[in-house]
Design a protein around this motif. Structure first.
Motif, PDB file in Angstrom:
ATOM      1  N   GLY A   1      45.875  48.139  56.800  1.00  0.00           N
ATOM      2  CA  GLY A   1      46.736  47.325  55.968  1.00  0.00           C
ATOM      3  C   GLY A   1      46.744  47.764  54.513  1.00  0.00           C
ATOM      4  O   GLY A   1      46.122  48.752  54.122  1.00  0.00           O
ATOM      5  N   LEU A   2      47.491  47.019  53.740  1.00  0.00           N
ATOM      6  CA  LEU A   2      47.621  47.249  52.308  1.00  0.00           C
ATOM      7  C   LEU A   2      47.169  45.975  51.599  1.00  0.00           C
ATOM      8  O   LEU A   2      47.682  44.896  51.854  1.00  0.00           O
ATOM      9  N   VAL A   3      46.175  46.095  50.711  1.00  0.00           N
ATOM     10  CA  VAL A   3      45.592  44.932  50.043  1.00  0.00           C
ATOM     11  C   VAL A   3      45.878  45.022  48.552  1.00  0.00           C
ATOM     12  O   VAL A   3      45.652  46.065  47.922  1.00  0.00           O
ATOM     13  N   VAL A   4      46.395  43.941  47.990  1.00  0.00           N
ATOM     14  CA  VAL A   4      46.540  43.813  46.540  1.00  0.00           C
ATOM     15  C   VAL A   4      45.648  42.656  46.120  1.00  0.00           C
ATOM     16  O   VAL A   4      45.774  41.547  46.638  1.00  0.00           O
ATOM     17  N   ARG A   5      44.713  42.920  45.208  1.00  0.00           N
ATOM     18  CA  ARG A   5      43.763  41.883  44.800  1.00  0.00           C
ATOM     19  C   ARG A   5      43.673  41.867  43.278  1.00  0.00           C
ATOM     20  O   ARG A   5      43.981  42.869  42.616  1.00  0.00           O
ATOM     21  N   ALA A   6      43.272  40.727  42.766  1.00  0.00           N
ATOM     22  CA  ALA A   6      43.204  40.585  41.304  1.00  0.00           C
ATOM     23  C   ALA A   6      42.097  39.618  40.927  1.00  0.00           C
ATOM     24  O   ALA A   6      41.768  38.694  41.679  1.00  0.00           O
ATOM     25  N   ILE A   7      41.510  39.845  39.762  1.00  0.00           N
ATOM     26  CA  ILE A   7      40.539  38.931  39.169  1.00  0.00           C
ATOM     27  C   ILE A   7      40.909  38.744  37.704  1.00  0.00           C
ATOM     28  O   ILE A   7      41.635  39.556  37.117  1.00  0.00           O
ATOM     29  N   GLY A   8      40.432  37.661  37.113  1.00  0.00           N
ATOM     30  CA  GLY A   8      40.714  37.401  35.714  1.00  0.00           C
ATOM     31  C   GLY A   8      39.917  36.213  35.215  1.00  0.00           C
ATOM     32  O   GLY A   8      39.151  35.591  35.959  1.00  0.00           O
ATOM     33  N   THR A   9      40.101  35.885  33.952  1.00  0.00           N
ATOM     34  CA  THR A   9      39.421  34.754  33.319  1.00  0.00           C
ATOM     35  C   THR A   9      40.461  33.727  32.896  1.00  0.00           C
ATOM     36  O   THR A   9      41.335  34.037  32.074  1.00  0.00           O
ATOM     37  N   ALA A  10      40.379  32.536  33.470  1.00  0.00           N
ATOM     38  CA  ALA A  10      41.316  31.470  33.135  1.00  0.00           C
ATOM     39  C   ALA A  10      40.954  30.863  31.789  1.00  0.00           C
ATOM     40  O   ALA A  10      39.786  30.554  31.530  1.00  0.00           O
ATOM     41  N   CYS A  11      41.959  30.696  30.917  1.00  0.00           N
ATOM     42  CA  CYS A  11      41.742  30.165  29.574  1.00  0.00           C
ATOM     43  C   CYS A  11      42.847  29.184  29.222  1.00  0.00           C
ATOM     44  O   CYS A  11      43.914  29.176  29.831  1.00  0.00           O
ATOM     45  N   THR A  12      42.550  28.367  28.232  1.00  0.00           N
ATOM     46  CA  THR A  12      43.581  27.591  27.554  1.00  0.00           C
ATOM     47  C   THR A  12      43.737  28.199  26.168  1.00  0.00           C
ATOM     48  O   THR A  12      42.817  28.126  25.348  1.00  0.00           O
ATOM     49  N   LEU A  13      44.887  28.824  25.921  1.00  0.00           N
ATOM     50  CA  LEU A  13      45.130  29.514  24.663  1.00  0.00           C
ATOM     51  C   LEU A  13      46.098  28.712  23.805  1.00  0.00           C
ATOM     52  O   LEU A  13      47.074  28.152  24.318  1.00  0.00           O
ATOM     53  N   ASP A  14      45.828  28.666  22.526  1.00  0.00           N
ATOM     54  CA  ASP A  14      46.724  28.060  21.551  1.00  0.00           C
ATOM     55  C   ASP A  14      47.300  29.155  20.673  1.00  0.00           C
ATOM     56  O   ASP A  14      46.560  30.026  20.193  1.00  0.00           O
TER      57      ASP A  14
ATOM     58  N   GLY B   1      42.058  39.281  30.616  1.00  0.00           N
ATOM     59  CA  GLY B   1      41.289  40.267  31.368  1.00  0.00           C
ATOM     60  C   GLY B   1      41.766  40.381  32.803  1.00  0.00           C
ATOM     61  O   GLY B   1      40.964  40.521  33.726  1.00  0.00           O
ATOM     62  N   TYR B   2      43.090  40.335  32.999  1.00  0.00           N
ATOM     63  CA  TYR B   2      43.677  40.371  34.347  1.00  0.00           C
ATOM     64  C   TYR B   2      43.554  41.790  34.905  1.00  0.00           C
ATOM     65  O   TYR B   2      44.092  42.743  34.348  1.00  0.00           O
ATOM     66  N   LEU B   3      42.830  41.917  35.994  1.00  0.00           N
ATOM     67  CA  LEU B   3      42.600  43.221  36.625  1.00  0.00           C
ATOM     68  C   LEU B   3      43.166  43.191  38.035  1.00  0.00           C
ATOM     69  O   LEU B   3      42.684  42.453  38.892  1.00  0.00           O
ATOM     70  N   GLN B   4      44.222  43.966  38.265  1.00  0.00           N
ATOM     71  CA  GLN B   4      44.860  44.017  39.586  1.00  0.00           C
ATOM     72  C   GLN B   4      44.654  45.393  40.187  1.00  0.00           C
ATOM     73  O   GLN B   4      44.839  46.402  39.516  1.00  0.00           O
ATOM     74  N   CYS B   5      44.255  45.432  41.456  1.00  0.00           N
ATOM     75  CA  CYS B   5      43.958  46.699  42.126  1.00  0.00           C
ATOM     76  C   CYS B   5      44.633  46.744  43.494  1.00  0.00           C
ATOM     77  O   CYS B   5      44.886  45.710  44.112  1.00  0.00           O
ATOM     78  N   PHE B   6      44.886  47.955  43.964  1.00  0.00           N
ATOM     79  CA  PHE B   6      45.474  48.183  45.275  1.00  0.00           C
ATOM     80  C   PHE B   6      44.454  48.899  46.152  1.00  0.00           C
ATOM     81  O   PHE B   6      43.824  49.858  45.711  1.00  0.00           O
ATOM     82  N   ASP B   7      44.289  48.416  47.364  1.00  0.00           N
ATOM     83  CA  ASP B   7      43.428  49.074  48.342  1.00  0.00           C
ATOM     84  C   ASP B   7      44.313  49.596  49.457  1.00  0.00           C
ATOM     85  O   ASP B   7      44.900  48.821  50.220  1.00  0.00           O
TER      86      ASP B   7
ATOM     87  N   VAL C   1      38.871  33.481  38.104  1.00  0.00           N
ATOM     88  CA  VAL C   1      39.918  33.279  39.118  1.00  0.00           C
ATOM     89  C   VAL C   1      40.095  34.583  39.879  1.00  0.00           C
ATOM     90  O   VAL C   1      39.997  35.676  39.311  1.00  0.00           O
ATOM     91  N   GLU C   2      40.318  34.464  41.175  1.00  0.00           N
ATOM     92  CA  GLU C   2      40.496  35.647  42.016  1.00  0.00           C
ATOM     93  C   GLU C   2      41.434  35.309  43.162  1.00  0.00           C
ATOM     94  O   GLU C   2      41.578  34.157  43.550  1.00  0.00           O
ATOM     95  N   GLU C   3      42.059  36.347  43.696  1.00  0.00           N
ATOM     96  CA  GLU C   3      42.957  36.175  44.836  1.00  0.00           C
ATOM     97  C   GLU C   3      43.253  37.541  45.419  1.00  0.00           C
ATOM     98  O   GLU C   3      43.155  38.565  44.727  1.00  0.00           O
TER      99      GLU C   3
END
Length: 1015
Positions: free
Chosen positions: A233-246, A221-227, A165-167
């Motif tokens: 401009g100012l960019v905030v971006r993030a990547i991670g791994t979507a899971c179903t956790l119990d 593994g949520y990784l958020q960075c600022f550019d 997942v990314e945004e």
């Protein structure tokens, strides 16, 4: 309204003097959420006001609760002039929105001002009441849990791993708006901090929506960075791994024993929860019951309507703008490989590849930000894949729109995907993204490890896949080393041999990866930190000319870094790198390259050949005696390193293994940086004893410098080890003596006529001296290992080089067997523990016979002599000090995902904070060293306070992602921006069920230090 937020202001303490006439303060508080603001009464003439306000209530939508922070502003009341600001507190409400979360945020928060730093504390209570929201069009993602840790969290099991997942979100930077010319620096900094907090909340909410659409409930593994793109401009971006956790029950939570690899979880824990009905697709038929006999994989169903096994739907993926075939299939790096040979593959491998490939090819980006996995998840590792791109920020047509940046990252990810496919792999693990920005030029970088994953584990979380071959891989620990591509159609030249462990499949001679060492891997001896450093000068230019010059330099820099890594790996007689991270930082007139990894000797791979020196040019350099002298030094260094790292691979005999391992073919390989000629290869003697040799040719003075720098790369002092992975390979008997530190060193270049070689020496010495300073200051903790050594480099200004390091020093018992847990430090008195700490603490004493507790204050000392904490600053760091007879537990901090001797019983939420600090009295604060030191100490204090307010006693997976320093010594000014993140948790000792008290684990308390070193 779907949500109600309630806040209460209790009291303040140690406020600064705002009225010089009375040496007191008339303080009041503004509480703001969204567009609603409440005020407390003015408490006159006191530095320790007691407001005890009523509950301030905000009725808001739940998406606003995720986006907006609660703002608390402390002001000094003035009758005849504007009220003076004392400081602000931003409180993230998101940790209260999960079902397992804390019910209240309550505690003392440092009052922070971007000009003066911490100015006292304020006691706040915050509660949230959520109502049922049946609106199917709602835009909130309440309930999705976020984790910074790059492994499955300790007290959870992964029922399913959905994928990438990314945004990103974009906004104008307040620092570059026209109004900035007329407002004060404090107002500008606060506008920036508030905007970044809003963007961070919005980004997290959008990522959460994607996870919900995929059927998951967490991001690991949520990784958020600022550019910081300046005027673009100012960019905030993030990547991670979507899971179903119990959530695991308390009795079955995996423990982190001091003698077992922390990533090794019992198989029963991974399989004790059934999968959710109707949520997960199947491979043909269901798995057999646990009582039935194991059965091999079944063929995939032929129905094209079957959903992919990783996720039931893919509504959130953006459409690809380019096809894999449009990109080069040549891998960026061919240094590592792993898998099984095509002609020798059995039915397990064929079905495994078919099932997982079909599943993952339906995903747009089969990437995973995880770096450590349970046994059985990672089947084969194919090697590092990376991609870089240079972009011009002034080409962005509309800075407020994210589409341009999305397209940039789309290209990079498609290229990574094509490289993985060329290596015969269907997934990329240990994936990360980064940027380096200077003026209008931006370098985008992405890297990961091409891999083949176990599809059954991703569906069920079950380790037993019913295959004898696979259980053999788990038992022997060599399966992930086997090459995944066809031996006859390799994408790059490599020398393959039969696996030295199972002798069934082919393995490469060297393996490079970006992940942690798999827990099942068979390792000989200990590992060590290996770094490659490189500086390259470039001419000052603007626009496209500048971008072209950088683009032309990048491939050669990456090649040089890989060459250095390979040379140093051979010098240590090792054959694999884990945790590889390559950074390229751009400045106005130079490029910096830094590659860090942990070298190990994998017993499945062939032994490393020696290094042979060959001279080809006439004159002094080809002097036979000179070459023999260098050759002898190299041979002596290799022998010493073998002894130092205990690399004594067992000799495989024909009787021991049943049949001989085929001898590797003789190969010719020449690694040089400056000139290569195929005509010269036949003249070189490539043999070194009975092993193949790695040849370094001396053909000019640069080559001599390279060899000398190779030989001067000294190992750590006796008793010290270092690595950039979570755990040092070969060491498992950790004690509870843990100490985290952060250090920043800034070096100002004085000579304008520097060459590349001169710059390389300065940069290398800077990094080496920083590591040596750690060894010196931590010498009383021997035997000690510096783990998770995260080094970041930057060129903040034309003549500045900045190196920032975050690491954790861990002690271990070298005389202890692996079967016996270490408890030495826990049982020591606080006085003995304090003697072991290099950064002294005023400790909490917690006696079992009495209920009294002594006060606890963190006294942060500098790592550099001559740069003490500036006078008058120490009183502001009071987040962990006791007042009025009560005491707050010391909050421990570590970049690891665990604390030795403890286990995590609850995750309280993610800590993601951004701070700006500015000063106009740089010299008075102790120069760059004092300024940076006090700022980082304040950041530590604020992180601890927020964790304690959530009810936590530790921060794991802590990292400092950004540290941007800008200074103007002539005007006595400096500004620094820091972004930190981590997971707030509650820890208990292995033998207890109650949270760890401050007295029993004081050895794990964390301290910070900074090396200014501005010269």
């Amino acid at each position: 309204m779907p949500g109600k937020l309630k806040a209460k202001i209790v009291a303040g303490r140690h406020l600064p003097v705002m009225d010089r006439a009375s040496d007191l303060t008339d303080a009041f508080v503004e509480v703001k959420f969204g567009n609603t603001t409440f005020k407390t009464d003015v408490y006159h003439k006191s530095l320790n006001p007691q407001w005890n306000s009523e509950w301030f209530k905000f009725e808001v939508d739940d998406e606003d609760l995720q986006d907006e922070p609660l703002q608390i502003t402390v002001l000094d009341h003035d009758t005849y002039s504007a009220n003076d600001a004392i400081g602000k507190v931003y409180i993230d409400i998101d940790p209260l929105l999960c079902s397992e979360a804390a019910s209240v945020i309550s505690g003392w928060f440092p009052i922070y001002d971007t000009i003066h730093g911490i100015r006292g504390e304020i006691n706040v209570l915050v509660k949230v009441e959520l109502f049922n929201d049946l609106n199917r069009f709602r835009q909130s993602s309440c309930g999705v849990k976020f984790f910074c840790t790059t492994s499955i969290p300790r007290c959870y099991r992964a029922a399913m791993v959905h994928g990438f997942v990314e945004e990103l979100v974009v906004n104008e930077d307040p620092e570059y708006q026209w109004i900035d010319r007329i407002r004060t620096p404090r107002a500008s900094n606060e506008a920036r901090q508030r905007l970044i907090s809003l963007m961070s909340g919005e980004l997290q909410r959008k990522i959460g929506l994607k996870v919900l659409e995929m059927g998951g409930n967490a991001v690991v593994g949520y990784l958020q960075c600022f550019d910081l793109e300046g005027e673009s401009g100012l960019v905030v971006r993030a990547i991670g791994t979507a899971c179903t956790l119990d959530k695991l029950s308390s009795g079955s939570a995996p423990s982190t024993n001091t003698h077992i690899h922390p990533n090794t979880a019992p198989a029963s824990n991974a399989c004790n929860s059934p999968s959710k009905d109707g949520k997960e697709p199947v491979f043909g038929e269901d798995l057999p019951s646990s009582s039935g006999p194991p059965t091999p994989f079944r063929a995939l169903p032929t129905s094209s309507s079957s959903p992919p096994p990783f996720s039931p739907s893919k509504p959130c993926s953006r459409q690809s703008s380019s096809s894999d075939t449009d990109l080069s299939l040549t891998p960026k790096t061919g240094m590592g490989s792993g898998g099984s040979a095509g002609k020798d593959a059995g039915p397990l491998k064929t079905l495994l590849r078919q099932q997982t490939q079909t599943a993952l090819e339906q995903r747009e980006f089969p990437f995973f930000t995880l770096t450590s996995f349970p046994p059985g998840f990672l089947v084969h590792a194919g090697g590092v894949v990376s991609a870089r791109s240079v972009k011009l920020l002034d080409r962005i047509h509309n800075p407020d729109e994210p589409e341009t940046r999305d397209a940039w990252w789309e290209e990079i990810r498609q290229e990574i995907k094509s490289h993985a496919k060329a290596l015969g792999c269907h997934a990329v693990v240990g994936y990360s993204e980064s940027t380096s920005i200077c003026e209008e030029v931006c370098i985008l970088s992405a890297s990961g490890t091409a891999a083949i994953l176990n599809p059954r584990y991703m569906r069920e979380g079950c380790l037993d896949i019913g295959s004898t071959d696979h259980r053999l891989f788990l038992k022997t620990g060599c399966g992930f080393c086997h090459i995944p591509y066809d031996e006859l159609n390799m994408p790059f030249p490599a020398q393959l041999t039969y696996c030295y462990h199972c002798r069934r499949q082919k393995v490469p001679d060297v393996l490079f990866t970006t992940i942690d060492l798999p827990p099942e891997a068979a390792v000989t001896g200990k590992g060590c930190l290996i770094q490659a450093r490189l500086c390259r000068l470039k001419k000052k230019a603007q626009g496209e000319v500048n971008a072209t010059a950088i683009s032309n330099l990048l491939p050669f820099m990456e090649y040089e870094l890989h060459t250095q890594l390979m040379n140093k790996l051979k010098l240590r007689s090792m054959n694999a790198l884990f945790g590889l991270r390559i950074q390229i930082s751009v400045g106005e007139n130079m490029l910096l390259g830094l590659a860090s990894a942990t070298g190990v000797y994998l017993t499945a791979l062939p032994a490393s050949g020696g290094i042979q020196i060959a001279g080809k040019t006439p004159g002094d350099l080809s002097n036979e005696h000179h070459i023999l002298t260098i050759q002898k030094r190299i041979n002596d260094t290799i022998a010493k390193n073998k002894e130092l790292y205990q690399i004594n691979p067992p000799e495989l005999t024909e009787e021991a293994v049943g049949s001989p391992i085929p001898e590797p073919r003789q190969r010719s390989r020449l690694f040089r940086s400056h000139s290569e000629s195929s005509d010269e290869l036949s003249e070189l003697d490539l043999s070194h004893g009975k092993k193949d040799a790695f040849v370094l040719e001396i053909d000019d003075t640069d080559a001599v410098e390279d060899i000398h720098s190779l030989l001067t790369d000294t190992p750590p002092p006796t008793g010290f080890y270092s690595c950039n992975t979570e755990i040092m390979p070969g060491i498992y008997n950790w004690t509870s003596g843990v100490q985290m530190f952060t250090s920043v060193r800034v070096f100002r270049l004085s000579n304008a006529n520097l060459t590349n070689q001169g710059l390389n020496k300065i940069f290398t010495d800077l990094c080496e001296n920083l590591l040596k300073s750690f060894y010196f200051k931590l010498r009383s903790m021997i035997p000690c290992c510096l783990c998770h050594l995260n080094v970041t480099v930057a060129v903040p200004e034309e003549e500045l080089i900045q190196v920032a390091v975050t690491a954790v020093a861990m002690t271990f018992d070298k005389d202890q067997t692996q079967e016996k847990p270490a408890e030495k430090v826990i049982q020591k008195g606080s006085g003995e523990i304090e003697e072991q700490l290099q950064f002294p603490l005023e400790l909490c004493a917690d006696s079992s016979s009495t209920s009294t507790q002594q006060s606890s204050k963190i006294s942060v000392s500098s790592l550099e002599r001559g740069s003490p904490l500036p006078e008058g600053r120490s009183r502001s760091l009071r987040s962990n000090r006791s007042f009025g007879g009560s005491s707050v537990t010391v909050v421990k901090m570590t970049p690891l995902s665990f604390l030795p001797g403890t286990r995590i019983i609850k995750y309280l939420g993610i800590i993601n904070m951004f701070f700006i600090r500015e000063t106009t009295s740089l010299r008075e604060e102790g120069g760059v060293s004092g300024f940076l030191h006090s700022f980082i100490a304040e950041v530590f204090a604020m992180v601890r306070a927020h964790v304690a307010a959530l009810g936590g006693n530790a921060v794991v997976s802590y990292s400092m992602k950004e540290c941007v320093l800008m200074e103007n010594p002539n005007k006595n000014q400096a500004q620094c921006l820091i972004n930190v993140s981590g997971d707030a948790v509650i820890c208990v000792r292995e033998t207890d069920q109650e949270p760890v008290s401050s007295s029993t684990n004081i050895g794990q308390s964390c301290s910070s230090g900074t090396d200014g070193g501005a010269t």
